[in-house]
Design a protein around this motif. Structure first.
Motif, PDB file in Angstrom:
ATOM      1  N   ARG A 110      -1.634  -8.417   7.041  1.00 30.57           N
ATOM      2  CA  ARG A 110      -2.301  -7.112   7.013  1.00 30.57           C
ATOM      3  C   ARG A 110      -2.354  -6.539   5.597  1.00 30.57           C
ATOM      4  O   ARG A 110      -3.320  -5.845   5.239  1.00 30.57           O
ATOM      5  N   ALA A 111      -1.331  -6.814   4.806  1.00 31.71           N
ATOM      6  CA  ALA A 111      -1.282  -6.257   3.457  1.00 31.71           C
ATOM      7  C   ALA A 111      -2.131  -7.030   2.457  1.00 31.71           C
ATOM      8  O   ALA A 111      -2.604  -6.453   1.467  1.00 31.71           O
ATOM      9  N   PRO A 134      -8.621   6.614  14.782  1.00 27.86           N
ATOM     10  CA  PRO A 134      -8.059   5.783  15.849  1.00 27.86           C
ATOM     11  C   PRO A 134      -7.411   4.515  15.285  1.00 27.86           C
ATOM     12  O   PRO A 134      -7.950   3.888  14.376  1.00 27.86           O
ATOM     13  N   GLY A 135      -6.247   4.195  15.818  1.00 20.13           N
ATOM     14  CA  GLY A 135      -5.577   2.961  15.435  1.00 20.13           C
ATOM     15  C   GLY A 135      -4.635   3.089  14.264  1.00 20.13           C
ATOM     16  O   GLY A 135      -3.790   2.213  14.050  1.00 20.13           O
ATOM     17  N   GLY A 136      -4.770   4.151  13.468  1.00 19.05           N
ATOM     18  CA  GLY A 136      -3.860   4.323  12.341  1.00 19.05           C
ATOM     19  C   GLY A 136      -2.434   4.528  12.823  1.00 19.05           C
ATOM     20  O   GLY A 136      -2.200   5.043  13.928  1.00 19.05           O
ATOM     21  N   PHE A 187      -4.679  -1.211  15.389  1.00 18.12           N
ATOM     22  CA  PHE A 187      -4.270  -1.024  14.003  1.00 18.12           C
ATOM     23  C   PHE A 187      -5.053  -1.935  13.068  1.00 18.12           C
ATOM     24  O   PHE A 187      -5.474  -1.520  11.984  1.00 18.12           O
ATOM     25  N   ASP A 188      -5.274  -3.173  13.486  1.00 17.96           N
ATOM     26  CA  ASP A 188      -6.011  -4.101  12.628  1.00 17.96           C
ATOM     27  C   ASP A 188      -7.447  -3.638  12.403  1.00 17.96           C
ATOM     28  O   ASP A 188      -8.005  -3.821  11.314  1.00 17.96           O
ATOM     29  N   ILE A 231     -11.182   1.338   7.879  1.00 22.76           N
ATOM     30  CA  ILE A 231     -10.849   2.532   7.091  1.00 22.76           C
ATOM     31  C   ILE A 231     -10.075   2.181   5.824  1.00 22.76           C
ATOM     32  O   ILE A 231     -10.534   2.444   4.701  1.00 22.76           O
ATOM     33  N   ALA A 232      -8.892   1.606   5.968  1.00 22.62           N
ATOM     34  CA  ALA A 232      -7.986   1.448   4.823  1.00 22.62           C
ATOM     35  C   ALA A 232      -8.542   0.518   3.750  1.00 22.62           C
ATOM     36  O   ALA A 232      -8.522   0.856   2.553  1.00 22.62           O
TER      37      ALA A 232
END
Length: 574
Positions: free
Chosen positions: A229-230, A172-174, A193-194, A200-201
């Protein structure tokens, strides 16, 4: 797959290390040069796209799904719960990591990069972050990456990991290509996404860096990534000081390497290390019905072309769900390896050509040695090199006892070859030089009958256009954008009006402009049937002034479609 695919869907939905002259002391290399040294010397690597998508192998509910195999979940909009079922069929009992590592070594490759997690979110290792991985979701039940890392490094090669940091079609969110943030084609996709990045990421990136200590981390598809985010992902790299990363993290982080995909840039990237990634057929992940394999000749010429421009070649294999690399890939890699065994000295550790590409092939350099990669052995026995430089010897790389004579003049060097081509695909001539070579611009002049024959191999290209070999002849393809162009330098003793014809292959009609000092011609290429179906077509008439000028072919933006071009012939009008 790499980011070009996601950009297409979203739209529709070197620094060079020169060998110091003999006897001189080399300056200590900057830290980045030391870190990048092995990568710059390596030139050739293996990309491996492997995951659950190999189980459907391009088929869904009995239908062949168009496009690349690893995007089947997105292309067919397969619901998450249904796609998870394919993990039951992803059981690589024939997986032999040592065989894969040995194949890479035999092919002449110096590093391997494999997908640790692709856009479907499935991890090829036992992740503590999610159960959507090989250990928990597949009957195989154990890590795939550690054995490969051990085997690859055991062969003396470097080991790298690909990681899709933003795009994830299961969790979810990806990011989902073509969909707004937090959305997708399945209710199971909904999420922030955040939160996906945080849950996950970021922790998975930390896992793969800690467990496998990769030499390369190959980010992909920076959808919705900004600096904030990066940054947490980028900050994790400090724990692996020697790691090399690419330019696809996002957020303004350039990484170490540019990553042109499925094409070779016309002139490389000035001041940047770069690596072309490319498939052997039309897909990255395994697809059972994709049999459009590039020839060994094409793959080898790609390698030489890339290295001659200062880049690296990352060539892909897509194993089956059982864990086997397709035999077509193995055959081609073994044939490339046989050539590299003989001619690898002209590839490894070389720098870019000191001149533009000649009609007969490419050049690479290693200090005071030039390597002439002769694709087309000349019928008159003369290879013309557009350089002025003193030479000390000239010989066949594969057999130094075979020497050739060299003469120099205002228009460059002439190497006089003897006998037939020792290698049908690419013969390498080694040339010793003294001092720095100076490029000489050669001009195409009329033949005895007054005609100007402009070959694809002699063209200077701009944009995406690149040379390729079709039916054993050089052509210019990949004219994907209206801004792409090709040019020739021509010299005429007098102003002349010409009738223009071109040998082209085209699946659809395309508008062209032929321009030179003296005149312009608007022309139209008519369909020939396909990109490999060549025919000579009359384009019209154009006037060209006397003296030295540049003749250019440009697509006309209105109604442009890509073509392949073998040659342009200008015949004087009576």
């Amino acid at each position: 797959m790499p980011a070009l695919a996601s950009r297409c869907l979203l739209a529709a939905a070197c620094l060079l290390l020169l060998t110091p002259p003999t006897g001189s002391a080399a300056e200590p290399a900057p830290a980045d040069d030391q870190r990048m040294a092995w990568w710059r010397d390596a030139k050739f690597g293996m990309f491996i796209h492997w995951g659950v998508y190999a189980a459907p192998a391009g088929n869904y509910h009995g239908e062949q799904v168009p496009w690349i195999g690893e995007w089947i979940m997105r292309q067919a909009k397969i619901p998450v719960a249904e796609y998870r079922g394919y993990a039951e069929e992803f059981v690589p009992t024939k997986y032999d990591p040592q065989a894969w590592a040995t194949l890479a070594k035999q092919a002449g490759m110096r590093y391997v990069v494999i997908t640790s997690k692709h856009h479907d979110g499935f991890a090829l290792y036992d992740s503590s972050v999610t159960d959507w991985d090989i250990a928990d979701a597949s009957p195989y039940g154990k890590d795939l990456l550690a054995p490969l890392s051990e085997a690859v490094r055991g062969e003396g090669l470097k080991f790298g990991l690909y990681y899709s940091q933003a795009q994830d079609w299961t969790h979810p969110g990806g990011a989902k290509a073509g969909y707004d943030e937090g959305a997708g084609w399945d209710e199971a996709h909904r999420g922030r996404f955040d939160k996906y990045l945080q849950d996950i990421a970021v922790p998975q990136t930390e896992e793969i860096l800690t467990r496998f200590k990769p030499d390369v981390l190959w980010w992909d598809t920076p959808v919705w990534m900004n600096k904030e985010r990066a940054q947490p992902l980028h900050d994790l790299l400090s724990a692996t000081p020697g790691i090399i990363t690419n330019n696809r993290l996002g957020g303004g982080y350039a990484g170490d390497t540019e990553t042109p995909e499925q094409h070779i840039p016309a002139t490389g990237f000035k001041g940047r290390d770069w690596e072309t990634c490319m498939t052997m057929n039309d897909t990255w992940g395994y697809k059972s019905f994709d049999h459009n394999w590039k020839s060994t000749e094409t793959l080898l010429h790609n390698l030489v072309d890339i290295v001659s421009k200062g880049g690296n070649y990352l060539l892909n294999v897509g194993p089956t769900a059982e864990g086997e690399i397709p035999p077509e890939s193995i055959e081609r890699l073994q044939e490339i390896g046989a050539w590299m065994e003989v001619n690898g000295d002209a590839i490894y550790g070389t720098t870019a050509s000191p001149c533009r590409r000649p009609e007969w092939g490419r050049l690479t350099r290693k200090g005071e040695r030039l390597f002439l990669h002769v694709f087309d052995w000349p019928s008159d026995g003369v290879v013309r090199v557009p350089l002025r430089v003193a030479t000390s010897y000239c010989r066949l790389l594969s057999d130094p006892s075979v020497g050739y004579s060299v003469t120099g003049g205002e228009e460059g060097l002439e190497v006089r070859l003897t006998g037939a081509a020792p290698d049908a695909v690419c013969s390498v001539v080694e040339l010793g030089i003294e001092g720095e070579p100076e490029e000489v611009f050669q001009w195409t002049k009329p033949q005895a009958d007054g005609r100007l024959v402009l070959a694809a191999a002699a063209a200077q290209t701009e944009g995406h256009v690149q040379q390729e070999r079709i039916h054993g002849q050089t052509s210019l393809g990949y004219w994907t954008e209206p801004t792409d162009a090709v040019r020739w330098r021509v010299e005429l003793p007098a102003a002349t009006r010409f009738r223009v014809s071109a040998e082209v292959a085209a699946p659809a009609k395309a508008g062209l402009t032929v321009a030179a000092a003296g005149g312009r011609l608007g022309a139209e290429v008519t369909p020939t049937g396909g990109y490999q179906d060549f025919a000579v077509q009359e384009l019209g008439e154009v006037s060209v002034d006397a003296g030295q000028t540049v003749l250019e072919l440009q697509p006309r933006a209105a109604g442009w479609n890509p073509i392949n071009l073998r040659s342009v012939t200008l015949t004087p009008v009576d």
